[in-house]
Design a protein around this motif. Structure first.
Motif, PDB file in Angstrom:
ATOM      1  N   ALA A  50     -43.964  -3.122  64.142  1.00  0.00           N
ATOM      2  CA  ALA A  50     -44.265  -4.585  64.433  1.00  0.00           C
ATOM      3  C   ALA A  50     -45.432  -5.326  63.735  1.00  0.00           C
ATOM      4  CB  ALA A  50     -44.581  -4.978  65.956  1.00  0.00           C
ATOM      5  N   LEU A  51     -46.506  -4.713  63.778  1.00  0.00           N
ATOM      6  CA  LEU A  51     -47.681  -5.167  62.923  1.00  0.00           C
ATOM      7  C   LEU A  51     -47.571  -4.989  61.535  1.00  0.00           C
ATOM      8  CD1 LEU A  51     -50.662  -3.487  64.967  1.00  0.00           C
ATOM      9  CD2 LEU A  51     -49.970  -5.661  65.264  1.00  0.00           C
ATOM     10  N   SER A  52     -46.722  -3.994  61.147  1.00  0.00           N
ATOM     11  CA  SER A  52     -46.658  -4.180  59.645  1.00  0.00           C
ATOM     12  C   SER A  52     -45.556  -5.086  59.188  1.00  0.00           C
ATOM     13  CB  SER A  52     -46.137  -2.565  59.191  1.00  0.00           C
ATOM     14  OG  SER A  52     -45.181  -2.020  59.887  1.00  0.00           O
ATOM     15  N   LEU A  53     -44.496  -4.978  60.056  1.00  0.00           N
ATOM     16  CA  LEU A  53     -43.221  -6.059  59.493  1.00  0.00           C
ATOM     17  C   LEU A  53     -44.010  -7.370  59.599  1.00  0.00           C
ATOM     18  CD1 LEU A  53     -40.476  -4.684  61.312  1.00  0.00           C
ATOM     19  CD2 LEU A  53     -40.793  -4.499  58.661  1.00  0.00           C
ATOM     20  N   GLY A  54     -44.711  -7.752  60.682  1.00  0.00           N
ATOM     21  CA  GLY A  54     -45.132  -9.093  60.580  1.00  0.00           C
ATOM     22  C   GLY A  54     -46.181  -9.371  59.610  1.00  0.00           C
ATOM     23  N   ALA A  55     -46.962  -8.480  59.212  1.00  0.00           N
ATOM     24  CA  ALA A  55     -47.744  -8.772  58.111  1.00  0.00           C
ATOM     25  C   ALA A  55     -47.164  -8.844  56.778  1.00  0.00           C
ATOM     26  CB  ALA A  55     -48.749  -7.508  57.960  1.00  0.00           C
ATOM     27  N   ALA A  56     -45.977  -8.031  56.730  1.00  0.00           N
ATOM     28  CA  ALA A  56     -45.375  -8.292  55.438  1.00  0.00           C
ATOM     29  C   ALA A  56     -44.487  -9.627  55.265  1.00  0.00           C
ATOM     30  CB  ALA A  56     -44.153  -7.159  55.522  1.00  0.00           C
ATOM     31  N   LEU A  57     -44.126 -10.107  56.520  1.00  0.00           N
ATOM     32  CA  LEU A  57     -43.440 -11.533  56.363  1.00  0.00           C
ATOM     33  C   LEU A  57     -44.514 -12.552  55.910  1.00  0.00           C
ATOM     34  CD1 LEU A  57     -41.393 -11.676  59.425  1.00  0.00           C
ATOM     35  CD2 LEU A  57     -40.452 -11.365  57.232  1.00  0.00           C
ATOM     36  N   GLY A  58     -45.799 -12.273  56.421  1.00  0.00           N
ATOM     37  CA  GLY A  58     -46.899 -13.293  56.115  1.00  0.00           C
ATOM     38  C   GLY A  58     -47.220 -13.308  54.594  1.00  0.00           C
ATOM     39  N   VAL A  59     -47.436 -11.897  54.119  1.00  0.00           N
ATOM     40  CA  VAL A  59     -48.115 -11.775  52.834  1.00  0.00           C
ATOM     41  C   VAL A  59     -46.831 -12.152  51.778  1.00  0.00           C
ATOM     42  CG1 VAL A  59     -47.459  -9.278  52.351  1.00  0.00           C
ATOM     43  CG2 VAL A  59     -49.413 -10.549  51.330  1.00  0.00           C
ATOM     44  N   VAL A  60     -45.575 -11.843  51.961  1.00  0.00           N
ATOM     45  CA  VAL A  60     -44.450 -12.502  51.146  1.00  0.00           C
ATOM     46  C   VAL A  60     -44.429 -13.926  51.148  1.00  0.00           C
ATOM     47  CG1 VAL A  60     -42.074 -12.589  50.771  1.00  0.00           C
ATOM     48  CG2 VAL A  60     -43.053 -10.385  51.254  1.00  0.00           C
TER      49      VAL A  60
END
Length: 360
Positions: A270-280
């Motif tokens: 969850a933490l990694s996917l959320g961060a991925a969406l944010g940085v993209v």
């Protein structure tokens, strides 16, 4: 890796030039991560079960969740493995945008891994303390934001674009770092809060990642960007491959996570996917579009903030339980109904976000 191989093989057969097409490599990114998930998923679930790495359930939550106790967790490992391998296979690894989004995803995954490890392996219900978790997220978020700011070569890379009103552009200057930091950390925690029901967080993540892939492709294509009236950022189109890997890995994980779940993603996912969406969203200059498309994540987060604030100020709760999906469960909605309706809402919001590509 495979992209380098196909580049080498072009000297023997020009047909291998087809792998230079970004659209094909994005599709291959989806399929590669999907197949990896299908292949490794059963082995990972079996390993987690044998090691008794199971989910602990809050006894103050909906009673229907008690039966989920012991379900394998830390399934986010499957997501990270498939995303990483697929991206390394098909993306241009000398592209700074690809490097940033992949590293941020992996670093946030490490934070989640430590948190899950302490909860499940060390039997510490608190896991990584909120103070240290937020500190680690902040260091990574600020680091990524500062790197993108100081390596920016065009003014548009640090401007705020307003969806649907493309004539309005804000030059952020150093405030870009502040915005990028809050988007990365906020998105990471928002997805984590949403991950409370089987498949509730992963499919909206897949849908938003798919939409961001379209934004990345259009933003990195000079003719499409000019036609659509969106900023042109050279090289950012390569991030579409990473988004494709997210879509494939998310669908692969959903195969095992759909109700009733065989495995949970845990904080590592969850933490990694959320961060991925944010940085993209940051690198494709669509932070506000992410806010629209990820509306389910936003509302879930706001429900927690309102609940905590109301209870501290008045001693009363606004919702039966926060995050919001638990409120509807306690109102009597079956879990699948909550999940599917949140999915439908996300479909609508993603379509609204994509409409901003054309509507001016």
């Amino acid at each position: 890796m495979l992209l380098w191989l196909t580049d080498y093989l072009t000297q023997f057969d020009s047909g291998f030039n087809v792998f230079r097409y970004l659209t094909l490599r994005t599709i291959l990114g989806v399929l590669t991560s999907l197949f990896i998930s299908f292949i490794l998923g059963p082995y990972l679930i079996r390993h987690l079960s044998n090691k008794q790495i199971g989910q602990s359930v809050r006894d103050d939550g909906p009673e229907t969740h008690l039966e989920k106790t012991g379900t394998p967790t830390m399934g986010g490992l499957l997501i990270l493995i498939s995303i990483t391998f697929s991206t390394l296979c098909w993306a241009e690894l000398n592209n700074r945008y690809v490097v940033v989004v992949l590293l941020v995803t992996l670093f946030f995954g490490v934070i989640g891994l430590v948190d899950d490890y302490r909860k499940v392996i060390n039997n510490d219900p608190k896991g990584l303390s909120a103070k240290y978790k937020y500190l680690a997220q902040s260091i990574i978020g600020v680091g990524a934001a500062a790197y993108l700011y100081y390596t920016a070569t065009l003014p548009v890379e640090t401007q705020l674009i307003v969806p649907f009103i493309k004539s309005i552009v804000f030059d952020l200057g150093w405030l870009y770092i502040v915005l990028a930091y809050f988007v990365i950390v906020g998105s990471s925690n928002a997805v984590n809060l949403t991950d409370g029901l089987d498949g509730l967080a992963i499919l909206p993540t897949v849908m938003v990642a798919g939409a961001l892939a379209i934004f990345a492709y259009a933003t990195g294509h000079i003719r499409f960007a000019e036609y659509l009236g969106i900023p042109y950022v050279p090289g950012v189109g390569e991030v579409a491959v990473f988004c494709g890997a997210m879509v494939g890995s998310g669908l692969g994980f959903l195969w095992f996570n759909t109700y009733p779940a065989q495995v949970f993603m845990g904080d590592i996912g969850a933490l990694s996917l959320g961060a991925a969406l944010g940085v993209v969203a940051i690198v494709v200059r669509q932070e506000l579009a992410l806010f629209i498309m990820g509306g389910v994540f936003v509302v879930e987060t706001v429900s927690v903030i309102l609940q905590v604030g109301s209870y501290k100020l008045t001693g009363k709760r606004i919702f039966k339980m926060a995050p919001l999906h638990h409120h509807y469960e306690l109102k009597g909605w079956p879990e699948p109904r909550v999940i599917v309706r949140f999915w439908i809402i996300t479909v609508i919001l993603v379509l609204i976000g994509l409409a901003s590509l054309k509507i001016r």
